[in-house]
Design an enzyme around this catalytic site. Structure first.
Site, PDB file in Angstrom:
ATOM      1  N   GLY A 232       0.829  -1.216   0.000  1.00 32.96           N
ATOM      2  CA  GLY A 232       0.000   0.000   0.000  1.00 32.96           C
ATOM      3  C   GLY A 232       0.854   1.252   0.000  1.00 32.96           C
ATOM      4  O   GLY A 232       0.698   2.119   0.867  1.00 32.96           O
ATOM      5  N   ALA A 233       1.744   1.362  -1.010  1.00 40.12           N
ATOM      6  CA  ALA A 233       2.791   2.388  -0.902  1.00 40.12           C
ATOM      7  C   ALA A 233       2.639   3.563  -1.860  1.00 40.12           C
ATOM      8  O   ALA A 233       3.519   4.405  -1.913  1.00 40.12           O
ATOM      9  CB  ALA A 233       4.160   1.739  -1.094  1.00 40.12           C
TER      10      ALA A 233
ATOM     11  N   TYR B 217     -11.941  -2.417  13.008  1.00 42.64           N
ATOM     12  CA  TYR B 217     -10.610  -1.853  12.753  1.00 42.64           C
ATOM     13  C   TYR B 217      -9.699  -2.105  13.959  1.00 42.64           C
ATOM     14  O   TYR B 217      -8.571  -2.585  13.808  1.00 42.64           O
ATOM     15  CB  TYR B 217     -10.748  -0.353  12.473  1.00 42.64           C
ATOM     16  CG  TYR B 217      -9.432   0.339  12.169  1.00 42.64           C
ATOM     17  CD1 TYR B 217      -8.811   0.195  10.926  1.00 42.64           C
ATOM     18  CD2 TYR B 217      -8.811   1.155  13.116  1.00 42.64           C
ATOM     19  CE1 TYR B 217      -7.607   0.838  10.638  1.00 42.64           C
ATOM     20  CE2 TYR B 217      -7.610   1.804  12.837  1.00 42.64           C
ATOM     21  CZ  TYR B 217      -7.016   1.643  11.601  1.00 42.64           C
ATOM     22  OH  TYR B 217      -5.816   2.273  11.318  1.00 42.64           O
TER      23      TYR B 217
ATOM     24  N   ASP C  38      -3.718  -6.870  -5.171  1.00 38.46           N
ATOM     25  CA  ASP C  38      -4.578  -6.535  -4.039  1.00 38.46           C
ATOM     26  C   ASP C  38      -4.164  -7.500  -2.926  1.00 38.46           C
ATOM     27  O   ASP C  38      -4.103  -8.715  -3.163  1.00 38.46           O
ATOM     28  CB  ASP C  38      -6.047  -6.753  -4.459  1.00 38.46           C
ATOM     29  CG  ASP C  38      -7.019  -6.314  -3.384  1.00 38.46           C
ATOM     30  OD1 ASP C  38      -6.808  -6.676  -2.205  1.00 38.46           O
ATOM     31  OD2 ASP C  38      -7.993  -5.621  -3.715  1.00 38.46           O
TER      32      ASP C  38
ATOM     33  N   ARG D 105       0.502   5.964  -1.640  1.00 40.67           N
ATOM     34  CA  ARG D 105       0.102   7.200  -0.943  1.00 40.67           C
ATOM     35  C   ARG D 105       0.228   7.000   0.566  1.00 40.67           C
ATOM     36  O   ARG D 105       0.533   5.893   1.034  1.00 40.67           O
ATOM     37  CB  ARG D 105      -1.310   7.651  -1.348  1.00 40.67           C
ATOM     38  CG  ARG D 105      -2.394   6.660  -1.030  1.00 40.67           C
ATOM     39  CD  ARG D 105      -3.705   7.052  -1.725  1.00 40.67           C
ATOM     40  NE  ARG D 105      -4.710   6.013  -1.555  1.00 40.67           N
ATOM     41  CZ  ARG D 105      -5.610   5.998  -0.572  1.00 40.67           C
ATOM     42  NH1 ARG D 105      -5.632   6.964   0.310  1.00 40.67           N
ATOM     43  NH2 ARG D 105      -6.498   5.015  -0.495  1.00 40.67           N
TER      44      ARG D 105
ATOM     45  N   ALA E 124     -10.024  -4.312  16.259  1.00 41.07           N
ATOM     46  CA  ALA E 124      -9.789  -5.760  16.415  1.00 41.07           C
ATOM     47  C   ALA E 124      -8.713  -6.226  15.434  1.00 41.07           C
ATOM     48  O   ALA E 124      -7.830  -7.020  15.776  1.00 41.07           O
ATOM     49  CB  ALA E 124     -11.094  -6.528  16.190  1.00 41.07           C
TER      50      ALA E 124
END
Ligand code: NDP
Length: 252
Positions: free
Chosen positions: A18-19, A160, A69, A21, A162
């Site tokens: 997830g890089a 979130y 993904d 942004r 958890a």
């Protein structure tokens, strides 16, 4: 430019999920400044990925992009298999994450699955897929990007919080399991960091958060990246299974 130079990062090949942004992008840029080979993951935006590749190269790092993904295990497996056929990955930052705030009374099962699937299950799967590769390396550092809410809880964020608490159990177990093979694993718990994830909050909520942060400001992606550089480098070689808050004192 970072004020601290970690010379050993120069030889490292580090995957950040997830890089394109937010915090992930700052981590990728800081790694490039240190001269690392940054392997950044993105899931859709080819234009953003190409721009990031150019940026990382111009800063001084090597850059490779892996498109998948994180919740699509088969595509992730195949991307990792192709990349590790040529390269030894020596660091991983499980950063990709989503949040969807909602009251528990309104919880939708699909949202629960998506949040746990992205933030927790995908991080465990990716780390598992890479573990054979890690065993062949001399020393490896894994960082799981958890959150202070995984420690302190937060109203409207049950799934979130958890998922982020789950990352802490994963971190400690993985650290114990692979310590003898020189694989370290730590979790970081950012507080309130300025990114797209927090930008959508209304001004009143932002001000109320700031008022309870002893350092009286939101954190930046650079603050988080600086901690990651330390944990990815051998400067932290005797630290594993640790959970480090980076929150301006929010949860003291
Ligand atoms: P952003 O929303 O700014 O960025 C999230 C990143 O994750 C994006 O690059 C996004 O990709 C990627 N991502 C989301 N889902 C997937 C997926 N299924 N596959 C691949 N990539 C995906 O978030 P932040 O930068 O703020 O957050 C980064 C991490 O830090 C998250 O784990 C978050 O929970 C954690 N964190 C953030 C805090 C904050 O205050 N900002 C506080 C505590 C923890 P795309 O561009 O395609 O959407």
């Amino acid at each position: 430019m970072s004020e601290v130079v970690y010379r050993d990062l120069n030889d490292k090949v580090i995957l950040v999920t997830g890089a394109t942004r937010g915090i992930g992008k700052k981590i990728a840029c800081s790694l490039a400044e240190q001269g690392a080979h940054v392997v950044f993951n993105y899931r859709g935006d080819d234009a953003a990925a190409n721009a990031l590749k150019d940026e990382l190269t111009s800063i001084g790092g090597k850059a490779s992009a892996l498109k998948f993904d994180v919740t699509d295990t088969e595509t992730m497996k195949s991307a990792i298999k192709d990349f590790t056929a040529e390269h030894q990955i020596t660091g991983l930052v499980n950063n990709a994450g989503i949040s969807k705030d909602q009251l528990i009374l309104r919880l939708k099962e699909e949202d629960l699955q998506q949040i746990i699937g992205t933030n927790l299950n995908a991080a465990i799967m990716l780390t598992s897929i890479l573990s054979r590769n890690f065993l062949k390396a001399k020393d490896v550092s894994v960082i799981n990007v958890s959150s202070v809410v995984g420690l302190m809880g937060n109203a409207s964020q049950v799934p979130y919080a958890a998922s982020k608490a789950g990352l802490i159990g994963f971190t400690k177990s993985y650290a114990k399991e692979l310590a003898s093979r020189n694989v370290r694993c730590n979790a970081i718990c950012p507080g309130f960091i300025e990114t797209d994830m927090t930008q959508s909050l209304d001004d009143k909520v932002i001000e109320s958060y700031k008022s309870v942060i002893p350092l009286s400001r939101m954190g930046s992606g650079e603050d988080v990246a600086a901690l990651c550089m330390f944990l990815l480098s051998k400067a932290s070689s005797y630290i594993t299974g640790e959970v480090i808050k980076i929150d301006g004192g929010l949860y003291i």
